[in-house]
Motif scaffolding. Sequence first.
Motif: not given
Length: 488
Positions: A391-395, A413-418
């Motif tokens: 999974p990915i934390i997006g920046w 649903g595999v990421s959240v944008m930081l």
Amino acid sequence: MAEYSKKDGNENVHIVMLPFLAQGHLIPFLALAKQIQQTTSFKITIATTPSNIQHIKHYYYDHNHVHLAELPFDPTQHGLPPNSDNTKNLSSLDAMLKLTMASLSLEDPFRSLILKIKEEEGHSLLCIISDVFVGWANNVAKSFGIKNITFTTCGAYGTLAYISIWSNLPHKNSDSDEFWIPGFPQNYKFHRSHMHSTLRETDGSCDWSRFILSQIQLSMKSDGWICNTAEEIENLGLELLRKFFINLPVWSFGPLLQPLALQGKERGKGLEPCIEWLDLKDERSVLYICFGSQNTISAFQMMALAEGLEQSGRSFIWVIRPPFGFDINGEFNGDEWLPKGFEERMKNTQKGLLVHQWGPQMEILSHKSIAAFLSHCGWNSVLESLSYGVPIIGWPLAAEQVYNAKMLEEELGVSVMLTATVESVISGEEVKNVIDMVMDQQSGKGKEMKVKAKEIEVLMREATTQNGEVKGSSIRAIDDFVKVILQN
Ligand code: UDP
């Protein structure tokens, strides 16, 4: 029209590929060449500039059947340092613009190459596959009466958002912070603060705008588009892109990834220390951080990221380069850009490994200790991460990265944008909170993201696999593309 199969030995089809001069574009072009060769016996030539040819030969060239053709190009004639004909080697946005504009000068040498091939192989059925940023290849193809296909190297959702926003500048017609991008459903809103400043501020007359728009418009005159994605993961994006293009075929051949063994070759001695360090860690316990081949965060953000990492106490491996505004390929000044004693503390406690300049990304992502990837959401990085169920934390920072990040969060649903862009203000605490949420994979959001990323991993593998007569969607797409190429 005859059905094509590899056994037909149809070597008289010659595909000439023309990637844009960036690492994130060369790699998928090489993977595309390989993928087409696995199902056909077409002759394939990749045409690019001298030092990119050397780079490919040195690091990625494992298959004899792909031919390489050199297009004469001297960066110093365009105000750039020698050997800087790949965005990866450039130190600033200004240099990036210079190289981008200079890439237009390749049209004449490319035309000469096609003429030479035509003269030497008069019987060949020629086709040019060109990068979306090399739209002028369409003029060359037309003048020789040959087919031209555009390869975006990106996903469908990101490609559509990118094209539509640069073409329509919809944020300029909206007073609100949220706006709609033509081509998307009306309820899809994009946020002004997520846009990088060049795009946010342009009125369509800046050099970037003029280059991007002219190349996109030419690419839209090609005979079809290939995306580096798969039907299963980008159902919505592909549907929207096909509607947007109306009469053009859009194929998804992805995920087109570089082979792992080859990546290792590029890393040289950098590989072993990373793997040895990761081997000491528990399964799914490490956060991997990297902002791609040509982007970096601001000095302020770098400080906040380091603080957040330290506060979270999680293990991490961070490919680190000087911050935005400094020479990205230059010396790293840890005393100035990181909390006092950070690198030393991380080393002593074995909490964090800083890898300077370039890391063996695929090998890191494929390691069992990796739990999540804090990424700029460049499309290659996205595919590489998901192909290992990470999974990915997006920046996101530039290009179409923010649309990728939005799609990964809202559709998959595999990421959240930081956060987004180099300008955003972020605190160590915000960084810590998101890292904790995503790295805790036993419950809650972190667990959900991990499960979904694992599902995508399976879907991506299936798309490019053939089991007896059953072909994955990306293989079927290549079959269809081949039929179109063979049509006269
Ligand atoms: N990459 C790498 N090590 C690094 C940075 C980047 O191997 O330290 C590779 C990464 O695996 C990916 C490519 O460079 O294949 C970057 O492409 P992406 O589309 O993610 O981002 P871009 O660099 O085009 O912004």
